[in-house]
Design an enzyme around this catalytic site. Structure first.
Site, short mmCIF file in Angstrom:
data_model
loop_
_atom_site.label_atom_id
_atom_site.label_comp_id
_atom_site.label_asym_id
_atom_site.label_seq_id
_atom_site.Cartn_x
_atom_site.Cartn_y
_atom_site.Cartn_z
N CYS A 113 0.83 -1.21 0.00
CA CYS A 113 0.00 0.00 0.00
C CYS A 113 0.87 1.26 0.00
CB CYS A 113 -0.97 -0.07 1.18
SG CYS A 113 -2.41 0.99 1.02
N HIS A 160 -3.53 -5.62 1.23
CA HIS A 160 -2.82 -5.88 2.49
C HIS A 160 -2.80 -7.36 2.85
CE1 HIS A 160 -2.65 -1.64 4.15
NE2 HIS A 160 -3.54 -1.47 3.19
N GLU A 198 -1.18 -8.66 5.18
CA GLU A 198 -1.13 -8.83 6.65
C GLU A 198 -2.55 -8.82 7.22
OE1 GLU A 198 -0.56 -6.07 5.14
OE2 GLU A 198 -1.13 -4.30 6.32
#
Lengths: 234, 83, 716
Positions: free
Chosen positions: A87, A204, A206
């Protein structure tokens, strides 16, 4: 594999990334402040996390790209070390010219946060070795400036060399306007450099590393990286 | 001497100007029938201490190269007050 | 300077003179004028707020602090509070909303807690008006612009529309943070001989006397109000959060206070008064970003992203180091002393000298007269026989789902980052938001709700319903409500009928809080929400927090499955009074149902057991839009239809669209039906039908496909 997560003023996904990597792999993860001029000696994998470094002021990632630590990060990338930008991190990589192109404001001019399907286009990168080509995964997006742009000829060159790693798609793997959340050229969600060691993506991983909070496709992403590192000894 | 340097930054031709498009639509919707197009850019002022206006211009150009302008997608022009 | 020019009333001026034993000077007058404004002093409502129960097993910190704290168990606390930022949002929507979000985050931070989630209550005017659309757009962008950048996920909220908010939109910002109980930063621990430090942005003229601005009705010409708007910098706030948490982690600070309304004076005098110390402050040491600021301007400035710290001298150097790392201004500008004297020095001159306890605390309360509105009974006049049954049930349901107050808010909440910090288990778009706590099994459940329409019809019953709804939602989800925070948004208290309404709402809320054993741990009051065009509906907003022992004991909504048996638990004679159904037809009439404490408590216990025993696949408490809305939402979220037959004598429209009382819709797998029936034995419970197919059909009423429902609900 030792991971360094760079923290800029305004980064807000650094702790998330550390949690996800440590949780998925059990390996050592360290935070590195942007003002440092060197990376910890034994650093194998560098991550530029998401967030709003320097408030997104001037241009997203512009000032972070000129932070003291970025010299060492670029050096790490040039030596073939694993480097990932998520990002805002992807924006920093393009501002640093470590990856081609630029990220513009979303076509809708609105920030968008939601789960997002991606088609894995290339499995010959250390970041995607455990996926299968054409596999559809889900990594959430959360960005206001994710429209990937590149001049025509460079875009063709990128595609031709297989530099596109993730493409926005629907749950069946089909690309199109409806499945593209920000208007990115060729529905590009993530790309890799020629050498294959530097990856930038807007979604993302994560945020998809635990079933309870968003899905587990991200775990395979981290595991690919560890496996490639262990095999390649990089 | 202190010079005020104005830097006008805009997107290069061929780069999608979504903000410009959105503003254009809004203005057209408000009845500005004479409007043909809109481009949205940035205006930055820097005050520099140099020996001459030309030096001030050079300083500003260096700043543009270093940080203020992303040459992949943007272009710029400079005006020095007193030049 | 005349005391009236400072915004003081005669009684207040007299009290100040009496306590000081002399005439206050201009600086002191201006300071007192703001500190004793409604917004800062709560002079109109302090007595009313005493009616709220504040104590409970889990309450660690109650009202009167930066935020309330409940005990989550095992040494961890959750700090939460909601605050309004209504008047600024009406004048400058983006910044008003942004600084509202920033302000409440700092309140949580001031306790040493890391802010982990936000929710927002948004109330806008007539949806089709350009002005509403412009205000709403600015406010939504402001909430997102600030919240996303600062890294606090927005996980829930409530958005509703009513013409009464046309010129007075409401923005209630809620924030929750986590803090180990032994690390809570107190405002009572300052001792004489410590340093008073300002951390954060430079001080300018932003929002000077903004607090007084919030206490005054918006006039015709609100352009003149413009200078009072504060500008927010979420980047600066993110740095502030990290710096403060780092300082607290290293145990470098004695006390912390957020600089919000009336900035420096409010924060410093509060710490002084609560800790029982005096202060000597050197205003010329404060970093400024405007020229020629006078002491009163510096005192009252509402420049954002600033915190007040009390630091033991021996730790000053380390504090400065942390500030420097995060590139924040940090200036020591005063010291704490023995006694109660609060002194402002400016370039060698004594600009002000007041008792610390006078500034924040001893404003004379105003006993506004209270009068029951004469037209109350008239509002209750409502013959249900005058309401025709729907001609076209399908059109009626679709119309209801398209009502902006009920319709999907996806377009709004997808502009908010709801996932940062990796704790969101259930985010926006659901009745209850759930956060996991890293390293623990338990989850935090929370929700924000309000029902201004019922409050306007019967303030007592409406107030009780406002508290009851979130408690029911939490119970169905498997969480016992542990505490709540309230935002009381009302018009001017100076109109006796309006004051009566405020009083009754508070009484109704207090009654429900008592019944549920759910204390009010923090809150906020915003009065004078009216303009020459009219006053807002009475709008108490409640943010309620509970704990779920583990993910196994949590019950989701919108997750029914093919073959499930549908049950409606709760009375079958709800009311159309103040219902979304009638409102969407332009009718605000009738008397809402009373609050039945025993039935409500019974419901909560059974709902909690249903969740922990995993006796259902999906559960949703009924609220706006009644059973019909609940059925529609469940089928749209699940993606599956259902077949329902209602064999009860109640009129179908009342049964389907009526509201009130503790009722819920459950989808129960066949195998769990016997257990479910046992759990609800003794409480009204009827079987409605089965989940399955593409259509949501209610015999004798509507029949629509799930896609038809979605299309209307999402796109209007």
């Amino acid at each position: 594999m030792n991971t360094a997560v760079i923290v800029f003023p305004g980064s807000n996904c650094d702790q998330d990334v550390m949690h996800a990597v440590a949780g998925s792999l059990g390996t050592k993860v360290r935070a590195v402040w942007h003002k440092e001029t060197t990376l910890p000696e034994d650093t194998d994998f560098v991550i530029l996390p998401g967030g709003f470094s320097f408030g997104d002021y001037l241009r997203c990632g512009a000032m972070a790209a000129r932070s003291p630590i970025m010299k060492a990060v670029a050096e790490h990338g040039r030596r073939g070390g694993l480097l990932l930008g998520i990002c805002n991190g992807f924006q920093i990589l393009t501002e640093s010219r470590l990856l081609p192109g630029a990220l513009l404001p979303n076509r809708t001019l609105n920030f968008v946060c939601r789960p997002c399907f991606l088609r894995v286009e290339s499995v010959s990168t250390p970041f995607t070795s455990l996926f299968s080509k054409g596999q559809v995964v889900q990594f959430p997006i959360a960005h206001g400036d994710g429209l990937y742009t590149l001049p025509e000829e460079e875009l063709k060159a990128l595609e031709d060399r297989g530099g596109v790693v993730f493409r926005y798609s629907d749950s069946d793997g089909l690309t199109g306007d409806n499945a593209n959340p920000n208007g990115s050229a060729n529905n590009i969600a993530g790309i890799v450099n020629e050498r294959g060691n530097i990856l930038g993506l807007m979604p993302h991983p994560e945020r998809a590393s635990e079933a309870l909070t968003g899905g587990e496709d991200g775990r395979v992403f981290w595991q690919s990286i560890l496996e490639s590192f262990t095999k390649g000894g990089r | 001497m202190t010079y005020r340097v104005s830097i006008f930054i805009e997107l290069q031709e061929g780069v999608l100007d979504i903000q410009g498009k959105a503003v254009e639509r809004s203005l057209a919707g408000m009845g500005h029938d004479a409007l043909r197009s809109v481009k949205v850019g940035k205006y930055i002022q820097v005050w520099v201490e140099t020996g001459s206006a030309e030096d001030a211009r050079k300083e500003a150009e260096r700043m543009c190269d270093d940080l203020l302008v992303n040459s992949v997608i943007e272009q710029f022009r400079i005006e020095v007050e007193g030049e | 300077m005349e005391y009236t020019q400072a915004g003081l009333r005669e009684t207040e001026y007299e009290e100040i003179r009496r306590v000081l034993g002399r005439e206050p000077n201009e600086c002191e007058l201006r300071i007192m004028g703001v500190m004793w404004s409604e917004h800062c002093s709560y002079k109109s409502t302090k007595n009313l707020l005493k009616l709220f129960p504040n104590n409970g097993d889990r309450v660690v910190l109650g009202p009167g602090e930066n935020a309330g704290i409940i005990d989550l168990g095992d040494g961890l606390g959750a700090a939460f509070k909601a605050e309004s930022h209504n008047h600024p949002s009406a004048v400058a929507p983006y910044q008003g909303a942004a600084t509202g979000v920033g302000g409440i985050i700092r309140d949580i931070l001031a306790l040493g807690a890391r802010p982990v989630a936000s929710m927002d209550g948004l109330f806008f005017g007539e949806p089709s008006s350009p002005r509403t659309q412009s205000l709403a757009s600015g406010i939504v962008h402001g909430v997102g612009g600030y919240g996303n950048a600062v890294g606090v996920p927005t996980v829930g909220g409530k958005t509703a529309y009513d013409p009464s908010y046309n010129e007075n939109p409401l923005l209630n910002a809620f924030c929750i943070g986590l803090i180990p109980l032994d690390e809570i930063v107190s405002s009572r621990t300052a001792r004489p001989g410590q340093a008073v430090v300002l951390l954060g942005s430079k001080t300018g003229r932003d929002g000077i006397a903004g607090a007084a601005f919030a206490s005054v009705e918006l006039s015709e010409d609100n352009k003149a109000s413009r200078p009072s708007i504060q500008i927010g910098d979420p980047f600066g706030e993110k740095l502030l959060i990290e710096a403060c948490l780092e300082m607290n982690e290293k145990k470098l600070i004695v006390s912390m206070q957020d600089m919000g309304a009336a900035g420096i004076i409010s924060s410093s005098s509060e710490v002084a008064a609560k800790s029982g110390v005096g202060m000597i402050l050197h205003f010329d040491k404060i970093p400024l970003r405007a020229e020629n600021m006078e002491p009163w301007e510096i005192a009252l400035s509402e420049s954002q992203e600033r915190m007040l710290l009390i630091v033991d001298r021996s730790y000053l150097h380390e504090v400065m180091e942390v500030a420097e790392k995060w590139e924040l201004d940090c200036a020591e500008f005063g010291e704490t002393v023995e006694g109660d004297e609060y002194t402002i020095l400016f370039h060698g001159e004594r600009a002000a000298s007041l008792p610390a306890t006078l500034i924040g605390d001893r404003c004379p309360l105003i006993p506004w007269p209270s009068r029951r509105p004469a037209d109350l009974e008239k509002k209750w006049e409502f013959d249900v026989d005058d309401i025709p049954l729907p001609e076209d049930w399908n059109e009626t349901l679709l119309s209801l789902l398209a009502d902006p107050s009920l319709a999907s808010k996806k377009r709004i909440y997808e502009q908010y980052d709801s996932m940062v910090q990796l704790n969101t288990v259930i985010g926006p778009g659901h009745p209850v938001s759930m956060l996991r706590i890293k390293g623990r099994d338990s989850l935090i459940a929370m929700t924000l709700d309000a029902d201004p329409w019922k409050c306007s019809l019967d303030p007592f019953r409406g107030g009780a319903e406002t508290v009851a709804r979130p408690v029911r939602d939490l119970a169905v989800a498997g969480a016992r409500a542990a505490g709540l925070t309230d935002c009381l948004n009302f018009p001017s208290p100076e109109v006796p009928e309006q004051y009566w309404v405020l009083e009754e709402c508070v009484k109704g809320m207090a009654e429900a809080c008592g019944a549920f054993d759910c204390p009010v741990v923090s809150g906020n009051v915003s009065l004078y929400n009216e303009s020459p065009d009219g006053a807002i509906l009475p709008t108490p907003v409640v943010g309620t927090v509970g704990i779920i022992p583990s993910i196994d004991a949590a019950l989701s909504a919108g997750t029914w499955e093919e073959g499930d048996v549908l049950f409606l638990v709760g009375p079958c004679n709800p009311s159309l009074a103040g219902s979304r159904y009638l409102l969407s037809q332009g009718k605000l009439a009738g008397r809402p149902l009373p609050f039945y404490p025993e039935a409500e408590k019974d419901f909560v216990e059974r709902a909690l057991k249903t969740a922990s025993a995993k006796a259902a696949h999906s559960g949703r408490a009924l609220s706006g839009g009644g059973l019909a809305a609940a059925l529609a939402k469940e089928s749209m979220e699940s993606g599956i239809g259902a077949s329902i037959s209602l064999s009860i004598p109640t009129r179908k429209d009342i049964l389907l669209f009526g509201e009130g009382c503790a009722r819920a819709l459950y989808a129960v797998p066949m195998s769990r039906v016997p257990l479910f029936k046992v759990l609800w034995n003794g409480y009204p419970c009827i079987q409605l039908g089965r989940v399955g197919g593409e259509r949501l059909s209610v015999e004798g009423a509507f029949s629509l496909t799930v896609s038809e429902l979605l299309s209307k609900w999402r796109n209007g």
